[in-house]
Design an enzyme around this catalytic site. Structure first.
Site, PDB file in Angstrom:
ATOM      1  N   GLN A 131      -4.536  -8.957   6.311  1.00 46.49           N
ATOM      2  CA  GLN A 131      -4.258  -8.108   5.138  1.00 46.49           C
ATOM      3  C   GLN A 131      -5.291  -6.988   4.998  1.00 46.49           C
ATOM      4  O   GLN A 131      -5.675  -6.611   3.889  1.00 46.49           O
ATOM      5  CB  GLN A 131      -4.206  -8.964   3.869  1.00 46.49           C
ATOM      6  N   SER A 132      -5.742  -6.449   6.120  1.00 51.42           N
ATOM      7  CA  SER A 132      -6.778  -5.413   6.081  1.00 51.42           C
ATOM      8  C   SER A 132      -6.266  -4.104   5.458  1.00 51.42           C
ATOM      9  O   SER A 132      -5.258  -3.533   5.910  1.00 51.42           O
ATOM     10  CB  SER A 132      -7.247  -5.141   7.509  1.00 51.42           C
ATOM     11  N   ASN A 133      -6.978  -3.641   4.442  1.00 57.24           N
ATOM     12  CA  ASN A 133      -6.662  -2.322   3.871  1.00 57.24           C
ATOM     13  C   ASN A 133      -7.093  -1.217   4.825  1.00 57.24           C
ATOM     14  O   ASN A 133      -6.484  -0.151   4.882  1.00 57.24           O
ATOM     15  CB  ASN A 133      -7.390  -2.142   2.533  1.00 57.24           C
TER      16      ASN A 133
ATOM     17  N   ALA B 153      -6.946  -1.349   8.060  1.00 56.41           N
ATOM     18  CA  ALA B 153      -5.906  -1.209   9.089  1.00 56.41           C
ATOM     19  C   ALA B 153      -4.746  -0.380   8.542  1.00 56.41           C
ATOM     20  O   ALA B 153      -4.246   0.538   9.208  1.00 56.41           O
ATOM     21  CB  ALA B 153      -5.437  -2.592   9.529  1.00 56.41           C
TER      22      ALA B 153
END
Ligand SMILES: Cc1ncc(COP(=O)(O)O)c(C=O)c1O
Length: 342
Positions: A83-85, A87
């Protein structure tokens, strides 16, 4: 050399239109009543940007994509959690600037529900056209990314590697700029913020802000960070190191030590990405009073820290506090199970 000139020698692409607003959260103050102990709470709206849903990582990406383009790269490989912002915003920045994007997403949080693995940021990564590699638990993201870069090179293309959170010294320059922006806006508002409240994940935002404040002649211990990833002391030492590397990159001779930075470990709970009851309450309070969205992994925990430290007097009554809203609201959809319980 003026402060903006200090950054002009670094390659940069513009992803943000101008300064993000600073707003007083007066409805929240009313709702808190006596609980706010006379503290004035302001928000720096770094969640309010026009690209990719916005968020703090766009500031880093202005310099990272600038570096990638100046090195002749045609592809960005970004590493992050599922859930990387970072990325998501790397994918949006690549779409906007015409680069290919590959995301290497590691299982950093023990959540295997279909909403965590496929909704929120991951959904948007794909909509922004990135090629998404979701790794299995325990798989080595750096090795995977390095292998992909070699394949890309073998195909006659050139990849730029953007590691965890974009918190390289170059990425941190985005928050050096933000420190200058806050100094200017404070002067315009006629306000000196006693505390600037942020989450600390990979530490790049904190390091950039701290370096910017040192350059601007302000005390970096006014930044109060809540670590959401590493234990308190490890986070402090890593952020001190990062700040000093950023100062060196700016050709500045000043250096900071552990006593110059403030990091609290009180909101970490069971670790990175693990919801806490105080985070759930903070997200709800800000939503109900202001119609604004915090995120469950970073801003929600930092805001919980702010509320708790106002109550226990760590943040002095009657002071002016600036909370940096860093974005990340797509993560809310991945945590619907934790948030719906409220
Ligand atoms: C929404 C949000 N806020 C805060 C942070 C923390 O920034 P940093 O990793 O630079 O400490 C992140 C990092 O991923 C983020 O996505």
């Amino acid at each position: 050399m003026s402060q903006p000139d200090l950054l002009s020698r670094f390659p940069r692409v513009r992803l943000i239109a101008g300064p993000t607003p600073i707003q007083r959260l007066d409805r929240l103050e009313q709702l808190l009543g006596d609980r706010r102990a006379g503290v004035s709470i302001w928000a720096k709206r770094d969640d309010f940007m026009e690209l990719g849903g916005g968020g703090n990582k766009l500031r880093k990406l202005e310099f990272l994509v600038g570096q990638a383009k100046s090195e002749g790269c045609d592809t960005v490989i970004a590493i992050g959690g599922v859930q990387s912002n970072f990325a998501r915003l790397a994918a949006a920045a690549c779409a906007k600037t015409g680069l290919a994007c590959e995301l290497v997403l590691a299982q950093m949080v023990p959540r295997d529900s279909s909403i965590y693995q496929g909704n929120g940021n991951v959904l948007l990564d794909r909509l922004f056209g990135a090629r998404v590699h979701i790794l299995a638990k325990g798989e080595d993201a750096s090795k995977f990314a390095t292998d992909r870069a070699s394949e890309i090179t073998a195909a006659g293309r050139k990849a730029f590697m953007a590691t965890l959170g974009g918190s390289t010294p170059t990425g941190c320059l985005g928050y050096v700029d933000c420190a200058f922006e806050i100094a200017l806006q404070s002067a315009e508002l006629g306000l000196d913020f006693d505390q600037i409240i942020i989450p600390n994940g990979s530490g790049g935002m904190h390091a950039g802000l701290a370096a910017g404040m040192v350059v601007a002649g302000k005390d970096p211990s006014r930044i109060r960070a809540y670590t959401v990833l590493s234990a308190e002391n490890a986070s402090l030492l890593a952020t001190v190191d990062k700040t000093n590397v950023v100062l060196a990159l700016l050709s500045k001779s000043e250096r900071v030590g552990p006593k110059d930075l403030e990091i609290s470990g009180t909101q970490l709970g069971d670790g990175y990405g693990a919801p806490t009851p105080d985070m759930v309450e903070a997200v709800a309070i800000v939503g109900r009073s202001e119609g604004l969205l915090l995120d469950p992994v970073y801003g929600g925990k930092a805001f919980a820290g702010l509320l708790s430290d106002i109550q226990n007097g760590t943040i002095s009554p009657g002071t002016n506090v600036l909370f940096v809203m860093t974005g990340g609201s797509p993560g809310l959809y991945a945590y619907a199970d934790a948030l719906n319980s409220n």
